[in-house]
Motif scaffolding. Structure first.
Motif, short mmCIF file in Angstrom:
data_model
loop_
_atom_site.label_atom_id
_atom_site.label_comp_id
_atom_site.label_asym_id
_atom_site.label_seq_id
_atom_site.Cartn_x
_atom_site.Cartn_y
_atom_site.Cartn_z
N THR A 117 -3.45 6.69 8.10
CA THR A 117 -3.08 7.56 9.21
C THR A 117 -3.32 9.00 8.77
O THR A 117 -2.87 9.40 7.69
CB THR A 117 -1.61 7.37 9.60
N THR A 118 -4.04 9.77 9.62
CA THR A 118 -4.38 11.14 9.26
C THR A 118 -3.88 12.10 10.33
O THR A 118 -3.59 11.71 11.46
CB THR A 118 -5.90 11.31 9.11
N TRP B 149 0.84 -1.19 0.00
CA TRP B 149 0.00 0.00 0.00
C TRP B 149 0.88 1.25 0.00
O TRP B 149 1.92 1.27 0.64
CB TRP B 149 -0.90 0.03 1.24
N GLU B 150 0.44 2.28 -0.70
CA GLU B 150 1.20 3.54 -0.70
C GLU B 150 0.28 4.71 -1.06
O GLU B 150 -0.74 4.53 -1.73
CB GLU B 150 2.38 3.47 -1.67
N ILE B 151 0.68 5.90 -0.58
CA ILE B 151 0.01 7.14 -0.94
C ILE B 151 0.66 7.66 -2.21
O ILE B 151 1.87 7.89 -2.25
CB ILE B 151 0.11 8.19 0.18
N VAL B 152 -0.13 7.85 -3.26
CA VAL B 152 0.40 8.39 -4.51
C VAL B 152 0.40 9.91 -4.46
O VAL B 152 1.37 10.56 -4.84
CB VAL B 152 -0.43 7.90 -5.71
N ASP B 153 -0.69 10.50 -3.97
CA ASP B 153 -0.82 11.95 -3.89
C ASP B 153 -1.75 12.29 -2.74
O ASP B 153 -2.95 12.05 -2.82
CB ASP B 153 -1.36 12.51 -5.21
N ALA B 154 -1.19 12.83 -1.67
CA ALA B 154 -2.01 13.17 -0.50
C ALA B 154 -2.73 14.50 -0.67
O ALA B 154 -3.73 14.77 0.00
CB ALA B 154 -1.14 13.22 0.75
N GLY B 155 -2.22 15.34 -1.59
CA GLY B 155 -2.82 16.66 -1.76
C GLY B 155 -2.81 17.41 -0.44
O GLY B 155 -1.84 17.37 0.32
N ASP B 156 -3.90 18.11 -0.12
CA ASP B 156 -4.02 18.78 1.18
C ASP B 156 -5.10 18.11 2.02
O ASP B 156 -5.81 18.75 2.79
CB ASP B 156 -4.31 20.28 1.00
N SER B 157 -5.21 16.78 1.86
CA SER B 157 -6.27 16.05 2.56
C SER B 157 -5.96 15.82 4.03
O SER B 157 -6.87 15.55 4.82
CB SER B 157 -6.47 14.69 1.88
N GLY B 158 -4.69 15.87 4.39
CA GLY B 158 -4.32 15.55 5.75
C GLY B 158 -4.03 14.07 5.97
O GLY B 158 -3.75 13.63 7.08
N VAL B 159 -4.08 13.28 4.91
CA VAL B 159 -3.73 11.86 5.00
C VAL B 159 -2.21 11.74 4.95
O VAL B 159 -1.57 12.27 4.03
CB VAL B 159 -4.37 11.05 3.85
N PRO C 76 -9.59 15.38 -1.85
CA PRO C 76 -9.21 14.11 -2.48
C PRO C 76 -7.75 13.73 -2.25
O PRO C 76 -6.87 14.59 -2.12
CB PRO C 76 -9.48 14.39 -3.96
N PHE C 77 -7.52 12.44 -2.20
CA PHE C 77 -6.16 11.90 -2.15
C PHE C 77 -6.17 10.61 -2.96
O PHE C 77 -7.22 10.00 -3.20
CB PHE C 77 -5.72 11.63 -0.70
N THR C 78 -5.01 10.17 -3.42
CA THR C 78 -4.91 8.99 -4.27
C THR C 78 -4.02 7.94 -3.63
O THR C 78 -2.91 8.26 -3.17
CB THR C 78 -4.35 9.35 -5.66
#
Length: 352
Positions: free
Chosen positions: A318-319, A295-305, A328-330
């Motif tokens: 984790t947030t 599992w990985e975060i591709v783009d957290a943007g400004d979601s806080g994730v 949105p986040f990817t």
């Protein structure tokens, strides 16, 4: 200014010393030449098919020995063809297919339901098989069929449902025909008909460590190939033993590219409790029990994730405490099952 000039001269001196020290250097010569890498796949050199207008059960034969009826043979009935990989990587199977009609048979690439001529739509199709096992790859003097026990090959083929060719041009048709390549006189080529799992150095199919250094086919290292299609059942001039087709198939095997994974869904227990994401297998695929998940975060943007963790089909997010609402986040999950990679991505949002 004077000190700066001295520093500059000092650097120049260091550079000169470095360039003037050839006695401390050693020449390295690298020669690059092509070295052929063997992609080890066994596939029979010849096969047999019959035109079967009334879709009667056809006997599978090994020489003169009957091995059982092919109950899903269809209007083009092919004796079982089994490919076996002993390659250390997963392989994509492709093929170039060319047909030469015999007698009055005519190859076509359209719906023949209203025709009265001796017309046929014929295609090669391939399918990964997960029913055959390593023991089936041992040659048998009494039941030789691609090195696979004949009865097991018949069972595998009878579990392969009949198919039809979709003559549409939309994405749905392309998907339906992804494992099929039409037989034409000019020749047709398609890659990625199916993917087969890598071989391993094991002593059995449970993955027990082997000691002989020989790669053995595993569950999923086998593929089935057959000619299928449709023929005019009752042409104006009846079918005769002179009517038929000779099909040349040139298989290709290349290291498998990652496949499109299944959907990712999100469960929001609460922001602080750790929301979870879950990935499922794509249609027609069952992930192996020993599949691995990344599992990985591709783009957290400004979601806080901040991150996602987990080694199973479920990953935990984790947030931060100041997580933005519905931003949105990817995320991505890479699943490796039977040596084949499946990649899923999804854009999601969390309600703060």
């Amino acid at each position: 200014m004077k000190s700066k000039k001295l520093i500059a001269i000092g650097l120049a001196g260091v550079m000169t010393l470095a360039m003037a020290a050839p006695t401390f250097a050693a020449d390295t010569v690298i020669t690059g030449m092509y070295d052929e890498i063997e992609i080890a796949v066994e596939i029979p050199e010849t096969g047999t098919a019959v035109i079967n207008p009334y879709e009667m059960p056809v006997q599978a034969m090994s020489g003169t020995k009957k091995m059982g009826a092919l109950t899903t043979a269809g209007k083009i009935a092919t004796q079982p063809l089994v490919g076996i990989s002993t390659c250390e990587v997963a392989l994509d199977v492709g093929a170039t297919v060319t047909g030469t009609p015999k007698g009055d048979l005519m190859l076509t690439n359209k719906d023949i339901s209203s025709l009265k001529t001796k017309s046929a739509v014929i295609y090669l199709e391939c399918k990964q098989d997960k029913t055959l096992v390593t023991a089936d790859a041992a040659a048998s003097a009494t039941d030789p069929i691609s090195g696979v026990t004949g009865a097991n090959a018949v069972t595998a083929f009878n579990g392969w449902e009949k198919s039809t060719y979709n003559f549409g041009t939309d994405d749905a048709a392309k998907k339906a025909n992804s494992d099929k390549v039409l037989v034409t006189e000019a020749g047709s080529t398609k890659l990625g008909l199916c993917t087969i799992a890598p071989a391993k150095d094991t002593v059995d199919d449970t993955g027990a460590a082997g000691t002989d250094g020989v790669l053995d086919p595993q569950i999923g290292s086998f593929f089935l190939a057959r000619l299928s299609g449709d023929v005019v059942q009752s042409p104006t001039d009846a079918w005769t033993a002179k009517d038929g087709v000779v099909v040349n198939v040139a298989f290709t095997f290349t290291p498998a590219a990652p496949k499109e994974g299944g959907a990712i869904t999100l469960t929001e227990a609460s922001i602080t409790a750790g929301p979870t994401a879950k990935v499922v297998a794509p249609d027609g695929v069952t992930f192996a029990a020993d599949a691995t998940y990344k599992w990985e975060i591709v783009d957290a943007g400004d979601s806080g994730v901040e991150k996602i963790t987990g080694a199973t089909a479920t990953g935990t997010l984790t947030t931060t405490g100041t997580m933005a609402d519905n931003k949105p986040f990817t995320i991505r999950c890479t699943v490796t099952s039977d040596g084949i990679k499946y990649i899923s991505e999804a854009e999601l949002t969390l309600a703060a």
